[in-house]
Enzyme design. Structure first.
Site, PDB file in Angstrom:
ATOM      1  N   SER A 155      24.923  22.469  24.084  1.00  0.00           N
ATOM      2  CA  SER A 155      25.107  23.846  23.100  1.00  0.00           C
ATOM      3  C   SER A 155      26.205  24.559  23.481  1.00  0.00           C
ATOM      4  O   SER A 155      26.966  24.561  24.336  1.00  0.00           O
ATOM      5  CB  SER A 155      23.990  25.111  23.680  1.00  0.00           C
ATOM      6  OG  SER A 155      24.069  26.120  23.015  1.00  0.00           O
ATOM      7  N   TYR A 196      18.803  29.970  30.204  1.00  0.00           N
ATOM      8  CA  TYR A 196      19.076  29.064  29.442  1.00  0.00           C
ATOM      9  C   TYR A 196      20.687  28.278  29.244  1.00  0.00           C
ATOM     10  O   TYR A 196      20.936  27.224  29.482  1.00  0.00           O
ATOM     11  CB  TYR A 196      18.755  29.335  27.654  1.00  0.00           C
ATOM     12  CG  TYR A 196      18.921  28.536  26.744  1.00  0.00           C
ATOM     13  CD1 TYR A 196      18.366  27.199  26.440  1.00  0.00           C
ATOM     14  CD2 TYR A 196      20.334  28.676  25.857  1.00  0.00           C
ATOM     15  CE1 TYR A 196      18.843  26.515  25.556  1.00  0.00           C
ATOM     16  CE2 TYR A 196      20.671  27.838  24.915  1.00  0.00           C
ATOM     17  CZ  TYR A 196      19.900  26.852  24.653  1.00  0.00           C
ATOM     18  OH  TYR A 196      20.212  25.817  23.549  1.00  0.00           O
TER      19      TYR A 196
END
Length: 286
Positions: free
Chosen positions: A135, A148
Site C-alpha cells: 500500500s 495497518y
C-alpha cells in the site's frame, strides 16, 4: 507439444482487488486458483473457469492443503499473489492488542507463510514470482492507522529481503503499492475509527481522520487499475521491484520523496482538519 499455461494463485480473492486480479490473470492466459475464507462469494469466478478453494492465511493447515491441491493438479506454480489483508484503525494506545496481533497475523505472517509454502514448488523449477500487495501506507504513515501502516511497512521490508534471498533460485519478488481504492473500505475504516475513539482523548482526531478517509476515497482508483499492475508484474520479462497504482498513490509517494518528515506531518495533519470542515459544510448545506 503444447506448452502448459502458467499457473497463478491469488489470496483474498472473494472481493475487491483480489477478485479483480484473479479475473485479469485469467484473461491473460493464466490457469488461476483463487483462495478466500468466504468461498461462496467467489461463485462468479467459478463461472468463468477460475478454480476457487477455501483458504485462511492465518491457518497453516489451510495453507498447506491449498498449495498441495494446486501441486497435485498442476505440478507447478508460477505466480503467487499475496493479496489477503484488512485494516485495523484507531490510536495505537486504544486499539486492543488482540486486534493488533490479528492485523499482523493476516497482513504480515499470512504473506510469509503463504510464500514459504509455495517456495519448494518454485525452487524445483528454478522459476517463479511472488507479488505482494502492499500500500502507499507502506511508505507514508498516517494518524490512527498505525497498526495497518506498520503491517504494510513490514511487507515492504520483507519483500526486499525475500527478493535478495530468492534471486539465486530464479524467483522474483515484486510489490504493488495501491493508493485509495473505490470500495466500502474507507467507510468501514471511518466507522471503526469513531467506534474505537468515540469518547476518548483521540475523539477529535478520529473525526478528522474519518473525514479524510472519505474524502480521499472520492478520488480512489478502481480495483482494475491494481489488477493491471499485477498482470504487468506477472508477465514482464524483467518485472520492476515496485509498481505504484493510482493517481493518489503517485501523489502521496511524490510528497514522501520531496518533503522532509516535519513538512509531511504538517500536510497530513492539515488535510484531516480541512476534510472535516468540508464534510461539516456539506452536511449543513444538505
Amino acid at each position: 507439444m503444447t506448452q502448459k499455461r502458467p499457473v497463478a494463485f491469488v489470496t483474498g480473492a472473494s472481493s475487491g482487488i483480489g477478485f479483480s486480479i484473479a479475473k485479469h490473470l485469467k484473461q491473460h492466459g493464466f490457469v488461476v486458483y483463487a483462495g478466500a475464507r468466504r468461498v461462496y462469494k467467489m461463485n462468479d469466478l467459478d463461472d468463468i473457469g477460475i478454480h476457487t478453494l477455501s483458504l485462511d492465511v492465518t491457518d497453516s493447515e489451510s495453507i498447506q492443503a491449498a498449495v498441495q491441491q494446486i501441486a497435485t493438479a498442476e505440478g507447478r506454480l508460477d505466480v503467487l499473489v499475496n493479496n489477503a489483508g484488512f485494516g485495523v484503525f484507531g490510536a495505537i494506545e486504544e486499539v486492543p492488542l488482540e486486534k493488533a496481533k490479528q492485523q499482523f497475523d493476516v497482513n504480515v505472517f499470512g504473506v510469509t507463510e503463504m510464500s514459504k509454502a509455495v517456495l519448494p514448488l518454485m525452487r524445483e523449477r528454478h522459476a517463479g514470482r511472488i507479488i505482494n500487495i502492499s500500500s502507499v501506507d507502506g511508505k507514508i504513515a498516517n494518524p490512527l492507522g498505525g497498526w495497518y501502516v506498520g503491517s504494510k511497512f513490514a511487507v515492504e521490508g520483507l519483500s526486499d529481503s525475500m527478493r535478495l534471498e530468492l534471486a539465486d533460485f530464479g524467483i522474483q519478488v515484486a510489490v504493488i503499492e495501491p493508493g485509495p481504492i473505490k470500495s466500502d473500505w474507507a467507510k468501514i475504516a471511518g466507522e471503526q475509527l469513531l467506534e474505537v475513539s468515540h469518547d476518548g482523548p483521540y475523539q477529535e482526531l478520529s473525526k478528522q481522520a474519518a473525514a479524510f478517509l472519505q474524502t480521499v476515497d472520492a478520488f480512489g482508483a478502481q480495483p482494475e487499475i491494481i489488477a493491471r499492475k499485477v498482470v504487468q508484474a506477472a508477465t514482464a520479462r524483467r518485472p520492476r521491484t515496485r509498481y505504484t497504482a493510482g493517481v493518489a498513490a503517485y501523489a502521496g509517494l511524490l510528497g514522501r520523496r520531496l518533503l522532509p518528515d516535519s513538512a509531511l506531518d504538517a500536510v497530513l495533519r492539515q488535510t484531516g482538519k480541512l476534510a472535516l470542515r468540508y464534510q461539516e459544510r456539506s452536511q449543513d448545506e444538505n
